[in-house]
Write a protein that holds these residues in place. Structure first.
Motif, mmCIF file in Angstrom:
data_model
loop_
_atom_site.group_PDB
_atom_site.id
_atom_site.type_symbol
_atom_site.label_atom_id
_atom_site.label_comp_id
_atom_site.label_asym_id
_atom_site.label_seq_id
_atom_site.Cartn_x
_atom_site.Cartn_y
_atom_site.Cartn_z
ATOM 1 N N ALA A 160 -1.360 -5.086 8.734
ATOM 2 C CA ALA A 160 -1.551 -3.657 8.995
ATOM 3 C C ALA A 160 -0.507 -3.129 9.970
ATOM 4 O O ALA A 160 0.034 -2.033 9.792
ATOM 5 C CB ALA A 160 -2.954 -3.415 9.536
ATOM 6 N N GLN A 161 -0.203 -3.911 10.990
ATOM 7 C CA GLN A 161 0.807 -3.483 11.964
ATOM 8 C C GLN A 161 2.175 -3.313 11.316
ATOM 9 O O GLN A 161 2.919 -2.367 11.632
ATOM 10 C CB GLN A 161 0.872 -4.494 13.111
ATOM 11 N N LEU A 162 2.524 -4.206 10.409
ATOM 12 C CA LEU A 162 3.797 -4.090 9.707
ATOM 13 C C LEU A 162 3.850 -2.822 8.867
ATOM 14 O O LEU A 162 4.870 -2.120 8.837
ATOM 15 C CB LEU A 162 4.020 -5.310 8.812
ATOM 16 N N ILE A 163 2.762 -2.521 8.187
ATOM 17 C CA ILE A 163 2.725 -1.325 7.333
ATOM 18 C C ILE A 163 2.830 -0.059 8.177
ATOM 19 O O ILE A 163 3.591 0.864 7.856
ATOM 20 C CB ILE A 163 1.438 -1.305 6.492
ATOM 21 N N VAL A 164 2.055 -0.004 9.263
ATOM 22 C CA VAL A 164 2.053 1.185 10.110
ATOM 23 C C VAL A 164 3.409 1.378 10.795
ATOM 24 O O VAL A 164 3.910 2.507 10.919
ATOM 25 C CB VAL A 164 0.924 1.091 11.158
ATOM 26 N N ALA A 165 4.031 0.277 11.215
ATOM 27 C CA ALA A 165 5.331 0.368 11.885
ATOM 28 C C ALA A 165 6.432 0.822 10.941
ATOM 29 O O ALA A 165 7.416 1.433 11.364
ATOM 30 C CB ALA A 165 5.692 -0.995 12.486
ATOM 31 N N GLY A 166 6.260 0.553 9.654
ATOM 32 C CA GLY A 166 7.286 0.904 8.685
ATOM 33 C C GLY A 166 8.376 -0.152 8.634
ATOM 34 O O GLY A 166 8.494 -0.999 9.515
ATOM 35 N N SER A 167 9.171 -0.115 7.594
ATOM 36 C CA SER A 167 10.205 -1.113 7.393
ATOM 37 C C SER A 167 11.331 -0.522 6.567
ATOM 38 O O SER A 167 11.122 0.391 5.767
ATOM 39 C CB SER A 167 9.626 -2.344 6.671
ATOM 40 N N SER A 168 12.519 -1.064 6.764
ATOM 41 C CA SER A 168 13.651 -0.685 5.928
ATOM 42 C C SER A 168 13.713 -1.539 4.669
ATOM 43 O O SER A 168 14.625 -1.387 3.858
ATOM 44 C CB SER A 168 14.955 -0.829 6.715
ATOM 45 N N ALA A 169 12.756 -2.433 4.483
ATOM 46 C CA ALA A 169 12.743 -3.309 3.320
ATOM 47 C C ALA A 169 12.564 -2.502 2.044
ATOM 48 O O ALA A 169 11.871 -1.481 2.032
ATOM 49 C CB ALA A 169 11.618 -4.329 3.440
#
Length: 274
Positions: A160-169
């Motif tokens: 969830a933290q990864l999704i909320v933080a966003g990514s350039s992937a």
């Protein structure tokens, strides 16, 4: 979760694994071919509806309910037996996925809880929440070691933290990781495969890769077969660079096959045959 190291953007790091960039590019070309079809300018709603039906059929097939497409199209009663319940759950999830996009980036755990509630509405009090210590999981087609409830809670929070933080992937990478992590964790007491594939759909739509949801990855996963699906998942669970790359590229191939399916639907609509 299974990544290749601690970085500020671990999902982006996965994009540099061997073969992943090529898979991302191949997926983009396949999706662009569908969206560039002349039928999409006039009848995109019809293509979306057909893709939803075919995607639900594919997801149910991977959960053991391998019905012919026309049987799924014809049936109205999905409460008669275990297979019918699985098909009904897949259809409900496909319809629900597009309604949850605005919530996903802010609260992915709420979305996952909602997806399980929709998928397992016919079941008991365990619906709509992660499993607790001592609760068993009904997911007979996935025989990987089952993480503990505590591990599930920690890894869901991390996801969830990864999704909320966003990514350039690329969207393919994020969708594959969400899908693979949910299959590896099996966070709910049932219907985890259906929920994982619905979550992949949410990512692909919300990322803008497939905003009209006309490239059903579930079709491709089913076409590639359950054995290949489970073998690729084992690669994800291994956490090795080779295993992660194999899972991501497998998911990429599934999206390409889903795009090919909808291209065929566009051709049929153009001929007046569907």
């Amino acid at each position: 979760m299974s990544t290749t190291g601690a970085t500020a953007d671990p999902l982006a790091a996965l994009g540099s694994l061997p073969g992943v960039a090529e898979s991302v590019e191949s997926v983009r070309k396949a999706v662009d071919r569908v969206y560039g079809h002349r039928v999409m300018r006039r009848r995109s709603t019809a293509v979306t509806s057909e893709a939803a039906l075919r995607g639900a059929r594919g997801s149910a097939a991977l959960s053991g309910a391998d019905w012919a497409l026309e049987e799924v199209r014809r049936r109205s009663d999905f409460g008669a037996d275990d297979q019918a319940l699985a098909v009904g759950a897949a259809l409900r999830l496909t319809a629900e996925a597009g309604q949850l996009l605005s919530i996903w980036r802010q609260s992915p755990l709420r979305v996952l809880a909602r997806l399980h509630l929709v998928a397992a509405a016919d079941q008991g009090d365990e619906v709509g929440r992660p499993r607790q210590a001592g609760e068993s999981v009904d997911e007979p087609l996935i025989e990987l070691e089952l993480p503990t409830a505590d591990e599930v809670a920690g890894r869901l929070d991390g996801l969830a933290q990864l999704i909320v933080a966003g990514s350039s992937a690329p969207a393919l990478v994020t969708a594959a990781v969400v899908h693979g992590e949910l299959l590896a964790l099996r966070p709910f007491v049932s219907r985890n495969g259906l929920v994982a594939r619905a979550a992949e759909r949410v990512v692909l739509i919300g990322s803008g890769l497939d905003p009209k949801s006309v490239c059903p990855a579930e079709v491709g996963h089913a076409e590639l077969g359950r054995a290949a699906y489970l073998a690729a998942l084992e690669g994800y669970v291994s956490g090795t660079p080779e295993g992660m790359a194999a899972w991501i590229t497998h998911c990429g191939r599934a999206i390409e096959l889903g795009a090919r399916e909808s291209t065929a639907v566009c051709e049929a609509l153009q001929r007046g045959a569907a």
